[in-house]
Design a protein around this motif. Sequence first.
Motif, PDB file in Angstrom:
ATOM      1  N   THR A 154       0.686  -1.145   0.014  1.00  0.00           N
ATOM      2  CA  THR A 154      -0.129   0.184   0.070  1.00  0.00           C
ATOM      3  C   THR A 154       0.971   1.253  -0.168  1.00  0.00           C
ATOM      4  OG1 THR A 154      -1.719  -1.088   1.162  1.00  0.00           O
ATOM      5  CG2 THR A 154      -1.924   1.215   1.308  1.00  0.00           C
ATOM      6  N   ASN A 155       1.756   1.306   0.769  1.00  0.00           N
ATOM      7  CA  ASN A 155       3.035   2.532   0.832  1.00  0.00           C
ATOM      8  C   ASN A 155       3.247   2.860  -0.722  1.00  0.00           C
ATOM      9  OD1 ASN A 155       2.350   2.874   3.436  1.00  0.00           O
ATOM     10  ND2 ASN A 155       4.180   2.115   4.142  1.00  0.00           N
ATOM     11  N   ALA A 156       3.823   1.592  -1.349  1.00  0.00           N
ATOM     12  CA  ALA A 156       4.413   1.670  -2.564  1.00  0.00           C
ATOM     13  C   ALA A 156       3.223   2.368  -3.589  1.00  0.00           C
ATOM     14  CB  ALA A 156       5.098   0.476  -3.168  1.00  0.00           C
ATOM     15  N   ILE A 157       2.321   1.689  -3.445  1.00  0.00           N
ATOM     16  CA  ILE A 157       1.120   2.104  -4.430  1.00  0.00           C
ATOM     17  C   ILE A 157       0.681   3.610  -4.158  1.00  0.00           C
ATOM     18  CG2 ILE A 157      -1.277   2.163  -5.153  1.00  0.00           C
ATOM     19  CD1 ILE A 157      -1.078  -0.946  -4.506  1.00  0.00           C
ATOM     20  N   GLU A 158       0.623   4.121  -2.873  1.00  0.00           N
ATOM     21  CA  GLU A 158       0.560   5.567  -2.566  1.00  0.00           C
ATOM     22  C   GLU A 158       1.428   6.539  -3.201  1.00  0.00           C
ATOM     23  OE1 GLU A 158      -0.588   8.117   1.523  1.00  0.00           O
ATOM     24  OE2 GLU A 158       0.446   6.435   1.899  1.00  0.00           O
ATOM     25  N   LYS A 159       2.867   6.159  -2.777  1.00  0.00           N
ATOM     26  CA  LYS A 159       3.966   6.760  -3.401  1.00  0.00           C
ATOM     27  C   LYS A 159       3.645   6.874  -4.902  1.00  0.00           C
ATOM     28  CE  LYS A 159       6.238   7.826   0.366  1.00  0.00           C
ATOM     29  NZ  LYS A 159       6.357   9.395   0.565  1.00  0.00           N
ATOM     30  N   LEU A 160       3.467   5.914  -5.463  1.00  0.00           N
ATOM     31  CA  LEU A 160       3.385   6.053  -7.219  1.00  0.00           C
ATOM     32  C   LEU A 160       2.149   6.936  -7.426  1.00  0.00           C
ATOM     33  CD1 LEU A 160       3.744   5.077  -9.756  1.00  0.00           C
ATOM     34  CD2 LEU A 160       2.122   3.282  -9.437  1.00  0.00           C
ATOM     35  N   MET A 161       1.184   6.794  -6.775  1.00  0.00           N
ATOM     36  CA  MET A 161      -0.304   7.716  -7.285  1.00  0.00           C
ATOM     37  C   MET A 161      -0.042   8.917  -6.877  1.00  0.00           C
ATOM     38  SD  MET A 161      -1.873   5.431  -8.801  1.00  0.00           S
ATOM     39  CE  MET A 161      -3.829   5.214  -8.605  1.00  0.00           C
ATOM     40  N   THR A 162       0.473   9.222  -5.646  1.00  0.00           N
ATOM     41  CA  THR A 162       0.641  10.726  -5.216  1.00  0.00           C
ATOM     42  C   THR A 162       1.880  11.418  -5.862  1.00  0.00           C
ATOM     43  OG1 THR A 162       1.691  10.145  -2.962  1.00  0.00           O
ATOM     44  CG2 THR A 162      -0.746  10.388  -3.067  1.00  0.00           C
ATOM     45  N   GLU A 163       2.989  10.746  -5.627  1.00  0.00           N
ATOM     46  CA  GLU A 163       4.134  11.542  -6.019  1.00  0.00           C
ATOM     47  C   GLU A 163       4.643  11.638  -7.413  1.00  0.00           C
ATOM     48  OE1 GLU A 163       7.578  10.339  -3.540  1.00  0.00           O
ATOM     49  OE2 GLU A 163       6.267  10.891  -1.639  1.00  0.00           O
ATOM     50  N   LYS A 164       4.370  10.420  -8.337  1.00  0.00           N
ATOM     51  CA  LYS A 164       4.674  10.390  -9.544  1.00  0.00           C
ATOM     52  C   LYS A 164       3.546  10.720 -10.481  1.00  0.00           C
ATOM     53  CE  LYS A 164       7.219   8.064 -12.840  1.00  0.00           C
ATOM     54  NZ  LYS A 164       8.624   8.342 -13.024  1.00  0.00           N
ATOM     55  N   LEU A 165       2.366  10.563 -10.062  1.00  0.00           N
ATOM     56  CA  LEU A 165       1.213  10.768 -10.943  1.00  0.00           C
ATOM     57  C   LEU A 165       0.132  11.901 -10.475  1.00  0.00           C
ATOM     58  CD1 LEU A 165       0.056   7.020 -11.714  1.00  0.00           C
ATOM     59  CD2 LEU A 165       1.357   8.600 -12.964  1.00  0.00           C
ATOM     60  N   GLY A 166       0.709  12.426  -9.228  1.00  0.00           N
ATOM     61  CA  GLY A 166      -0.250  13.632  -8.824  1.00  0.00           C
ATOM     62  C   GLY A 166      -1.683  13.170  -8.654  1.00  0.00           C
ATOM     63  N   ILE A 167      -2.080  12.055  -8.174  1.00  0.00           N
ATOM     64  CA  ILE A 167      -3.193  11.616  -8.034  1.00  0.00           C
ATOM     65  C   ILE A 167      -3.714  11.483  -6.338  1.00  0.00           C
ATOM     66  CG2 ILE A 167      -5.071   9.635  -8.177  1.00  0.00           C
ATOM     67  CD1 ILE A 167      -3.509   8.820 -10.974  1.00  0.00           C
ATOM     68  N   ASN A 168      -4.637  11.996  -6.010  1.00  0.00           N
ATOM     69  CA  ASN A 168      -5.102  11.983  -4.425  1.00  0.00           C
ATOM     70  C   ASN A 168      -5.230  10.521  -4.265  1.00  0.00           C
ATOM     71  OD1 ASN A 168      -4.795  14.613  -3.909  1.00  0.00           O
ATOM     72  ND2 ASN A 168      -6.949  14.996  -4.552  1.00  0.00           N
ATOM     73  N   TYR A 169      -4.609   9.831  -3.221  1.00  0.00           N
ATOM     74  CA  TYR A 169      -4.849   8.574  -3.270  1.00  0.00           C
ATOM     75  C   TYR A 169      -4.958   8.253  -1.744  1.00  0.00           C
ATOM     76  CZ  TYR A 169      -4.110   3.613  -3.087  1.00  0.00           C
ATOM     77  OH  TYR A 169      -4.133   2.128  -2.864  1.00  0.00           O
ATOM     78  N   PRO A 170      -5.880   7.391  -1.307  1.00  0.00           N
ATOM     79  CA  PRO A 170      -6.918   6.427  -2.023  1.00  0.00           C
ATOM     80  C   PRO A 170      -8.351   7.176  -1.989  1.00  0.00           C
ATOM     81  CG  PRO A 170      -6.857   5.899   0.354  1.00  0.00           C
ATOM     82  CD  PRO A 170      -5.603   6.760   0.220  1.00  0.00           C
ATOM     83  N   ILE A 171      -8.163   8.479  -1.652  1.00  0.00           N
ATOM     84  CA  ILE A 171      -9.574   9.228  -1.744  1.00  0.00           C
ATOM     85  C   ILE A 171      -9.370  10.349  -2.410  1.00  0.00           C
ATOM     86  CG2 ILE A 171     -11.292  10.051  -0.274  1.00  0.00           C
ATOM     87  CD1 ILE A 171     -10.628   8.154   1.906  1.00  0.00           C
ATOM     88  N   SER A 172     -10.572  10.692  -3.424  1.00  0.00           N
ATOM     89  CA  SER A 172     -10.371  12.105  -3.994  1.00  0.00           C
ATOM     90  C   SER A 172     -11.746  12.527  -3.715  1.00  0.00           C
ATOM     91  CB  SER A 172     -10.429  11.972  -5.469  1.00  0.00           C
ATOM     92  OG  SER A 172     -11.261  11.453  -6.110  1.00  0.00           O
ATOM     93  N   ASP A 173     -12.132  13.744  -4.215  1.00  0.00           N
ATOM     94  CA  ASP A 173     -13.533  14.182  -3.809  1.00  0.00           C
ATOM     95  C   ASP A 173     -14.651  13.203  -4.678  1.00  0.00           C
ATOM     96  OD1 ASP A 173     -12.609  16.313  -2.405  1.00  0.00           O
ATOM     97  OD2 ASP A 173     -12.441  17.640  -4.291  1.00  0.00           O
ATOM     98  N   ASN A 174     -14.224  12.847  -6.056  1.00  0.00           N
ATOM     99  CA  ASN A 174     -15.463  12.104  -6.622  1.00  0.00           C
ATOM    100  C   ASN A 174     -15.253  10.641  -6.879  1.00  0.00           C
ATOM    101  OD1 ASN A 174     -16.231  14.762  -7.407  1.00  0.00           O
ATOM    102  ND2 ASN A 174     -14.706  14.662  -9.115  1.00  0.00           N
ATOM    103  N   PHE A 175     -14.098  10.061  -6.213  1.00  0.00           N
ATOM    104  CA  PHE A 175     -14.114   8.809  -6.243  1.00  0.00           C
ATOM    105  C   PHE A 175     -12.878   8.112  -5.182  1.00  0.00           C
ATOM    106  CE2 PHE A 175     -10.953  10.181  -9.205  1.00  0.00           C
ATOM    107  CZ  PHE A 175      -9.753   9.419  -8.878  1.00  0.00           C
ATOM    108  N   TRP A 176     -13.323   6.893  -4.857  1.00  0.00           N
ATOM    109  CA  TRP A 176     -12.302   6.147  -3.844  1.00  0.00           C
ATOM    110  C   TRP A 176     -11.640   5.100  -4.695  1.00  0.00           C
ATOM    111  CZ3 TRP A 176     -15.450   5.485   1.397  1.00  0.00           C
ATOM    112  CH2 TRP A 176     -15.698   6.880   1.720  1.00  0.00           C
ATOM    113  N   PHE A 177     -10.414   4.651  -4.107  1.00  0.00           N
ATOM    114  CA  PHE A 177      -9.945   3.591  -4.467  1.00  0.00           C
ATOM    115  C   PHE A 177     -10.083   2.473  -3.487  1.00  0.00           C
ATOM    116  CE2 PHE A 177      -7.045   6.283  -7.227  1.00  0.00           C
ATOM    117  CZ  PHE A 177      -7.153   5.600  -8.539  1.00  0.00           C
ATOM    118  N   VAL A 178     -10.559   1.240  -3.762  1.00  0.00           N
ATOM    119  CA  VAL A 178     -10.735   0.194  -2.737  1.00  0.00           C
ATOM    120  C   VAL A 178     -10.216  -1.086  -3.157  1.00  0.00           C
ATOM    121  CG1 VAL A 178     -12.789   1.190  -1.597  1.00  0.00           C
ATOM    122  CG2 VAL A 178     -13.033  -0.289  -3.739  1.00  0.00           C
ATOM    123  N   ILE A 179      -9.381  -1.740  -2.332  1.00  0.00           N
ATOM    124  CA  ILE A 179      -8.902  -3.115  -2.734  1.00  0.00           C
ATOM    125  C   ILE A 179     -10.013  -4.342  -2.907  1.00  0.00           C
ATOM    126  CG2 ILE A 179      -7.561  -5.092  -1.942  1.00  0.00           C
ATOM    127  CD1 ILE A 179      -5.714  -2.595  -0.813  1.00  0.00           C
TER     128      ILE A 179
END
Length: 134
Positions: A34-59
């Motif tokens: 999860t930490n690796a996925i979070e770093k990829l999404m937030t730092e590399k892609l600039g995506i709010n992870y796992p929760i944004s205003d319009n959607f959530w990522f769930v396993i």
Amino acid sequence: MSAQIEFVFRETVRIYDTDAQGIAHYASYYRFFTNAIEKLMTEKLGINYPISDNFWFVIVESHAVYKKPLKLGDEIDVVLSPKVLSKKVIRFDISIIRKGEKTTEGYVIQASIDPKTWKAIELPDDILNKIISL
């Protein structure tokens, strides 16, 4: 639809990751994932992870095979290879490498959901394109 590169996240096995014998507990591997996925999404892609205003990522599915134990203090590389399975689902193939040796392999599948209805929804095209263009 899949990303072309791997993302590497450096991690250390901490005391809270281990049991009384200093061996990483199975649940800790999911912290590494999860930490690796979070770093990829937030730092590399600039995506709010796992929760944004319009959607959530769930396993929705996860799997791990433990080939060699990790121990307290081990420096590890968590290697991610994201793949877009559909406009709603992303799979992260994951390997954990310690001193050049693969100790663990697995995957995490995540879906995007509407936080109000808890139903799967399509990710915005700009987010899908960021993941695909890695």
